[in-house]
Design a protein around this motif. Structure first.
Motif, PDB file in Angstrom:
ATOM      1  N   GLU A   1       0.846  -1.114  -0.065  1.00 20.95           N
ATOM      2  CA  GLU A   1       0.014  -0.044   0.056  1.00 20.95           C
ATOM      3  C   GLU A   1       0.892   1.226  -0.092  1.00 20.95           C
ATOM      4  OE1 GLU A   1      -3.987   1.334   2.434  1.00 20.95           O
ATOM      5  OE2 GLU A   1      -2.920  -0.512   2.982  1.00 20.95           O
ATOM      6  N   GLY A   2       0.633   1.951  -0.843  1.00 12.71           N
ATOM      7  CA  GLY A   2       1.523   3.237  -1.118  1.00 12.71           C
ATOM      8  C   GLY A   2       0.943   4.321  -1.959  1.00 12.71           C
ATOM      9  N   GLN A   3       1.739   5.362  -2.612  1.00  7.66           N
ATOM     10  CA  GLN A   3       1.433   6.090  -3.504  1.00  7.66           C
ATOM     11  C   GLN A   3       2.222   6.014  -4.716  1.00  7.66           C
ATOM     12  OE1 GLN A   3      -0.967   8.587  -2.850  1.00  7.66           O
ATOM     13  NE2 GLN A   3      -1.191   7.201  -0.857  1.00  7.66           N
ATOM     14  N   ASN A   4       1.565   6.443  -5.803  1.00 14.11           N
ATOM     15  CA  ASN A   4       2.074   6.278  -7.087  1.00 14.11           C
ATOM     16  C   ASN A   4       3.022   4.957  -7.435  1.00 14.11           C
ATOM     17  OD1 ASN A   4       1.605   9.079  -7.696  1.00 14.11           O
ATOM     18  ND2 ASN A   4       3.423   9.722  -6.191  1.00 14.11           N
ATOM     19  N   LEU A   5       2.378   3.822  -7.151  1.00 19.85           N
ATOM     20  CA  LEU A   5       2.879   2.532  -7.351  1.00 19.85           C
ATOM     21  C   LEU A   5       2.551   2.117  -8.878  1.00 19.85           C
ATOM     22  CD1 LEU A   5       1.582   0.621  -4.352  1.00 19.85           C
ATOM     23  CD2 LEU A   5       3.922   1.526  -4.712  1.00 19.85           C
ATOM     24  N   SER A   6       3.546   1.468  -9.346  1.00 20.03           N
ATOM     25  CA  SER A   6       3.548   1.184 -10.727  1.00 20.03           C
ATOM     26  C   SER A   6       3.685  -0.381 -11.044  1.00 20.03           C
ATOM     27  CB  SER A   6       4.509   1.743 -11.648  1.00 20.03           C
ATOM     28  OG  SER A   6       4.702   1.239 -13.021  1.00 20.03           O
ATOM     29  N   GLU A   7       2.780  -1.162 -11.826  1.00 20.57           N
ATOM     30  CA  GLU A   7       2.868  -2.448 -11.810  1.00 20.57           C
ATOM     31  C   GLU A   7       4.129  -2.789 -12.807  1.00 20.57           C
ATOM     32  OE1 GLU A   7      -0.615  -4.094 -13.748  1.00 20.57           O
ATOM     33  OE2 GLU A   7      -1.886  -3.261 -12.415  1.00 20.57           O
ATOM     34  N   ASP A   8       4.202  -2.022 -13.948  1.00 16.00           N
ATOM     35  CA  ASP A   8       5.095  -2.303 -14.605  1.00 16.00           C
ATOM     36  C   ASP A   8       6.542  -1.902 -14.028  1.00 16.00           C
ATOM     37  OD1 ASP A   8       3.481  -2.674 -17.020  1.00 16.00           O
ATOM     38  OD2 ASP A   8       3.647  -0.624 -17.428  1.00 16.00           O
ATOM     39  N   ALA A   9       6.835  -0.853 -13.046  1.00 19.38           N
ATOM     40  CA  ALA A   9       8.067  -0.683 -12.303  1.00 19.38           C
ATOM     41  C   ALA A   9       8.285  -1.789 -11.545  1.00 19.38           C
ATOM     42  CB  ALA A   9       8.170   0.777 -11.804  1.00 19.38           C
TER      43      ALA A   9
END
Length: 82
Positions: free
Chosen positions: A12-20
């Motif tokens: 759980e966080g902010q600005n998470l990216s599946e691709d990254a």
């Protein structure tokens, strides 16, 4: 069985990216069967590896990690628990 531990968790966080997250894990931690699913605030990771602690360390650098499950698939295949 090459990769022993079925490693699962939520981040759980902010600005998470599946691709990254997918790119980091595949580029830095040996394993297979990687799934990264979610959105910018919540991701679920599923990964088979021999180094689950490295996945946990990386995930913790991204946000709050919870619902952690690490299962020894070799023991499961042999009929043992855990």
């Amino acid at each position: 069985m090459e990769f022993i531990f079925d490693t699962q968790m939520l981040i759980e966080g902010q600005n998470l990216s599946e691709d990254a997250v997918r790119d980091y894990i595949t580029g830095n931690i040996a394993g297979d069967s990687l799934l990264v699913i979610g959105d910018e605030t919540l991701l679920r990771i599923h990964f088979h590896t021999n180094m689950p602690w490295r996945v946990l360390e990386y995930a913790a650098s991204l946000g709050d990690v919870h619902d952690i499950v690490i299962e020894n698939m070799r023991r499961q295949a042999q009929g043992a628990n855990g």
